[in-house]
Design a protein around this motif. Sequence first.
Motif, PDB file in Angstrom:
ATOM      1  N   ARG A  67     -11.947   0.373   9.228  1.00  0.00           N
ATOM      2  CA  ARG A  67     -12.842  -0.779   9.386  1.00  0.00           C
ATOM      3  C   ARG A  67     -13.402  -1.211   8.037  1.00  0.00           C
ATOM      4  NH1 ARG A  67     -16.492  -2.961  13.387  1.00  0.00           N
ATOM      5  NH2 ARG A  67     -15.671  -1.523  14.946  1.00  0.00           N
ATOM      6  N   ALA A  71     -12.696  -4.637   5.906  1.00  0.00           N
ATOM      7  CA  ALA A  71     -13.807  -5.526   5.575  1.00  0.00           C
ATOM      8  C   ALA A  71     -13.858  -5.795   4.070  1.00  0.00           C
ATOM      9  CB  ALA A  71     -15.120  -4.923   6.057  1.00  0.00           C
ATOM     10  N   HIS A 100     -16.422 -13.335   8.769  1.00  0.00           N
ATOM     11  CA  HIS A 100     -15.889 -12.281   9.634  1.00  0.00           C
ATOM     12  C   HIS A 100     -17.029 -11.409  10.146  1.00  0.00           C
ATOM     13  CE1 HIS A 100     -16.395  -8.799   6.903  1.00  0.00           C
ATOM     14  NE2 HIS A 100     -16.101  -9.632   5.922  1.00  0.00           N
ATOM     15  N   LEU A 102     -16.275  -8.008  10.794  1.00  0.00           N
ATOM     16  CA  LEU A 102     -15.542  -6.742  10.785  1.00  0.00           C
ATOM     17  C   LEU A 102     -16.453  -5.520  10.733  1.00  0.00           C
ATOM     18  CD1 LEU A 102     -12.657  -7.784   8.359  1.00  0.00           C
ATOM     19  CD2 LEU A 102     -12.412  -7.201  10.776  1.00  0.00           C
ATOM     20  N   ARG A 103     -17.622  -5.679  10.179  1.00  0.00           N
ATOM     21  CA  ARG A 103     -18.534  -4.527  10.102  1.00  0.00           C
ATOM     22  C   ARG A 103     -19.405  -4.397  11.351  1.00  0.00           C
ATOM     23  NH1 ARG A 103     -18.298  -6.419   4.706  1.00  0.00           N
ATOM     24  NH2 ARG A 103     -17.521  -4.799   3.270  1.00  0.00           N
ATOM     25  N   LEU A 108     -12.220  -3.883  17.075  1.00  0.00           N
ATOM     26  CA  LEU A 108     -11.314  -4.568  16.154  1.00  0.00           C
ATOM     27  C   LEU A 108      -9.898  -4.410  16.680  1.00  0.00           C
ATOM     28  CD1 LEU A 108     -12.644  -3.462  12.634  1.00  0.00           C
ATOM     29  CD2 LEU A 108     -13.333  -5.425  14.033  1.00  0.00           C
ATOM     30  N   VAL A 157      -9.812 -13.408  12.200  1.00  0.00           N
ATOM     31  CA  VAL A 157      -9.936 -13.272  10.745  1.00  0.00           C
ATOM     32  C   VAL A 157      -8.574 -13.527  10.117  1.00  0.00           C
ATOM     33  CG1 VAL A 157     -10.633 -11.765   8.846  1.00  0.00           C
ATOM     34  CG2 VAL A 157     -11.736 -11.538  11.087  1.00  0.00           C
ATOM     35  N   LEU A 180      -5.946 -10.640  13.059  1.00  0.00           N
ATOM     36  CA  LEU A 180      -6.935  -9.568  13.044  1.00  0.00           C
ATOM     37  C   LEU A 180      -8.148 -10.112  13.792  1.00  0.00           C
ATOM     38  CD1 LEU A 180      -7.937  -6.798  12.077  1.00  0.00           C
ATOM     39  CD2 LEU A 180      -8.657  -7.892   9.938  1.00  0.00           C
ATOM     40  N   CYS A 182     -11.932  -9.732  15.804  1.00  0.00           N
ATOM     41  CA  CYS A 182     -13.194  -9.058  16.054  1.00  0.00           C
ATOM     42  C   CYS A 182     -13.606  -9.399  17.489  1.00  0.00           C
ATOM     43  CB  CYS A 182     -14.275  -9.551  15.088  1.00  0.00           C
ATOM     44  SG  CYS A 182     -13.883  -9.317  13.351  1.00  0.00           S
TER      45      CYS A 182
END
Length: 213
Positions: A67, A71, A100, A102-103, A108, A157, A180, A182
């Motif tokens: 992850r 990111a 994004h 992503l965190r 994901l 993303v 990708l 989220c």
Amino acid sequence: MTAPAFDAAFRDRLDLLLHWRRDVRHFRRDPVAEGAMQALFAAAALAPSVGNAQPWRFVRLRSPGLRETLAAHVDTASAAAADRLPDAERRARYARLKLHGLREAPELLAVFSDEAPAAGHGLGRATMPEMLRYSTVMAIHTLWLAARAHGIGLGWVSILDPTYVTALLDVPAEWTLIALLCIGYPEAPAATPELARRGWQAREPLADRIVER
């Protein structure tokens, strides 16, 4: 068998769903129940595909290390993209965008298209092999609408190097990265898409996208 009838009330709700689909960037950290995730995968599997090849391949990313690596990669690619913008005003608008989640997103998902699936036996793609990838995009869109119907947000993303991400995830050589994603619960609903709210790009007139020959 009698096909189901979809009445005006249903069509109105479907239109509402389409209008409220969003590319989400701001996520709550609440987990998405496993049953809900399996429902989304089941919906995606109903998407149309060339020759019924069903080329979509879903990779769930569970590792915190992966992850953070992804990111950081997207942050670097985003900074490089900003540097290529032609003027300071556009760069300033770009800097205000959150590109994004992503965190933050609890789920994901990397989506690949298998370029050599056994299913389908090659039907419909002899002259247009890219139909496999288009089929995978249809599965993503189906999953996206199903997610919205469940109150779940999805963010796609795309500011990344697909070769890097593919190698990082160590998937079969015949798989091509398509998305990708989220997935999680949005922080807040919004009647207007974020890119329009922030002055990046509004939806343009449909008439400008239709031509006749």
